[in-house]
Design an enzyme around this catalytic site. Structure first.
Site, short mmCIF file in Angstrom:
data_model
loop_
_atom_site.label_atom_id
_atom_site.label_comp_id
_atom_site.label_asym_id
_atom_site.label_seq_id
_atom_site.Cartn_x
_atom_site.Cartn_y
_atom_site.Cartn_z
N PHE A 15 0.72 -1.30 -0.10
CA PHE A 15 -0.02 -0.05 0.03
C PHE A 15 0.81 1.43 0.01
O PHE A 15 1.95 1.32 0.83
CB PHE A 15 -0.85 -0.01 1.14
CG PHE A 15 -1.72 1.27 1.51
CD1 PHE A 15 -2.86 1.41 0.60
CD2 PHE A 15 -1.38 2.25 2.38
CE1 PHE A 15 -3.63 2.67 0.80
CE2 PHE A 15 -2.18 3.45 2.67
CZ PHE A 15 -3.30 3.48 1.64
N ARG A 37 8.14 -9.90 7.56
CA ARG A 37 7.97 -8.58 8.25
C ARG A 37 7.27 -7.55 7.68
O ARG A 37 7.44 -7.22 6.58
CB ARG A 37 9.63 -7.87 8.71
CG ARG A 37 10.40 -8.82 9.18
CD ARG A 37 10.03 -8.69 10.87
NE ARG A 37 11.10 -9.61 11.37
CZ ARG A 37 11.08 -10.69 11.85
NH1 ARG A 37 9.94 -11.50 11.99
NH2 ARG A 37 12.14 -11.44 12.62
N ALA A 76 1.73 18.70 16.94
CA ALA A 76 2.33 18.19 16.15
C ALA A 76 2.23 17.92 14.73
O ALA A 76 0.95 18.31 14.38
CB ALA A 76 2.59 16.53 16.98
N GLU A 96 -1.65 25.04 14.28
CA GLU A 96 -2.43 24.28 15.29
C GLU A 96 -2.82 25.39 16.42
O GLU A 96 -3.86 25.12 17.04
CB GLU A 96 -1.86 22.94 15.67
CG GLU A 96 -1.92 22.06 14.60
CD GLU A 96 -1.50 20.88 15.03
OE1 GLU A 96 -1.17 20.47 16.29
OE2 GLU A 96 -1.31 19.84 14.42
N SER A 113 6.99 3.25 17.26
CA SER A 113 6.60 1.71 17.38
C SER A 113 7.62 0.96 16.60
O SER A 113 7.45 0.55 15.26
CB SER A 113 5.06 1.51 16.56
OG SER A 113 4.33 2.36 17.58
N PRO A 114 8.86 0.86 17.01
CA PRO A 114 9.92 0.25 16.22
C PRO A 114 9.49 -1.20 15.77
O PRO A 114 10.60 -1.79 15.04
CB PRO A 114 11.31 0.51 16.99
CG PRO A 114 10.64 0.59 18.46
CD PRO A 114 9.41 1.29 18.33
N GLY A 115 8.76 -1.88 16.58
CA GLY A 115 8.35 -3.31 16.20
C GLY A 115 7.88 -3.39 14.58
O GLY A 115 8.01 -4.54 14.15
N GLU A 140 -7.17 21.34 5.64
CA GLU A 140 -8.73 21.37 5.43
C GLU A 140 -9.43 20.23 6.13
O GLU A 140 -10.65 20.20 6.32
CB GLU A 140 -9.13 21.68 4.01
CG GLU A 140 -8.81 20.27 3.05
CD GLU A 140 -9.04 20.50 1.53
OE1 GLU A 140 -9.32 19.67 1.03
OE2 GLU A 140 -9.07 21.78 1.10
N GLU A 142 -8.38 18.87 8.92
CA GLU A 142 -7.90 18.83 10.34
C GLU A 142 -8.75 19.83 11.31
O GLU A 142 -8.66 20.77 10.82
CB GLU A 142 -6.46 19.35 10.58
CG GLU A 142 -5.99 19.07 11.87
CD GLU A 142 -4.21 19.31 11.43
OE1 GLU A 142 -3.50 18.74 12.00
OE2 GLU A 142 -3.87 20.31 11.01
#
Length: 182
Positions: A15, A37, A76, A96, A113-115, A140, A142
């Site tokens: 994807f 993986r 963020a 923001e 999330s390094p896994g 637009e 958000e």
């Protein structure tokens, strides 16, 4: 360490979206076996710990579809291609919150999330903000509400699980330690 290294044999892109890419890698394991993986590729993000002159933390409340609820977070946003993190930090602060700054101090960067994901978030701090003369506004698609809260008020929201993300929890810990001069 090399003894844990997994060598990529092949990559299949599953994807390609606006924000993320999903790949499935076939890897050779240290013991000689192979495995798959699932990897989420992300361009990275920034977050800003911004304090008003009164010592209040700038936060935004925003609906997060994966969680099916609104949470309260520090400002963020996603890095744009070729953009330096401090440029993104200032842009996101402005969009923001309606505030800007000329002083951003890098605090830390961490993988979320390094896994399964390579998203790296860069955290910046400023206690020298000023309102913009003219509001920029968010993307637009958000919708955010600005909050200016004390550390204690924000900690209460964390207890109520309204602050429920790692970057904002990290910001609270950073501010507590900063206040103790550790």
């Amino acid at each position: 360490m090399k003894k844990f290294e997994e060598k990529t044999i092949s990559t299949e892109n599953i994807f390609q979206g606006r924000i993320i890419q999903l790949d499935v890698d076939t890897v050779s394991l240290p013991n000689g076996h192979t495995s798959k993986r699932e990897l989420v590729r992300h361009p990275g993000a920034v977050a800003v710990i911004a304090l008003t002159k009164e010592g209040k933390l700038l936060l935004v409340e925003q609906y997060r579809k994966p969680l099916e609820k609104s949470i309260v977070e520090i400002p963020a946003g996603k890095l744009e291609e070729g953009e330096k993190p401090e440029v993104t930090a200032r842009r996101e602060l402005e969009e923001e919150t309606g505030y800007t700054t000329d002083e951003l101090t890098w605090v830390n960067s961490f993988y979320t999330s390094p896994g399964f994901a390579d998203e790296l978030v860069h955290i910046y701090f400023t206690d020298n903000i000023r309102p913009l003369k003219e509001a920029i506004g968010t993307d637009e698609d958000e919708f955010v509400e600005l909050l200016e809260l004390t550390l204690e008020e924000t900690e209460q929201l964390e207890k109520e699980q309204r602050v429920h993300d790692v970057k904002t929890s990290y910001a609270l810990l950073f501010l507590k330690l900063k206040n103790k001069n550790i």
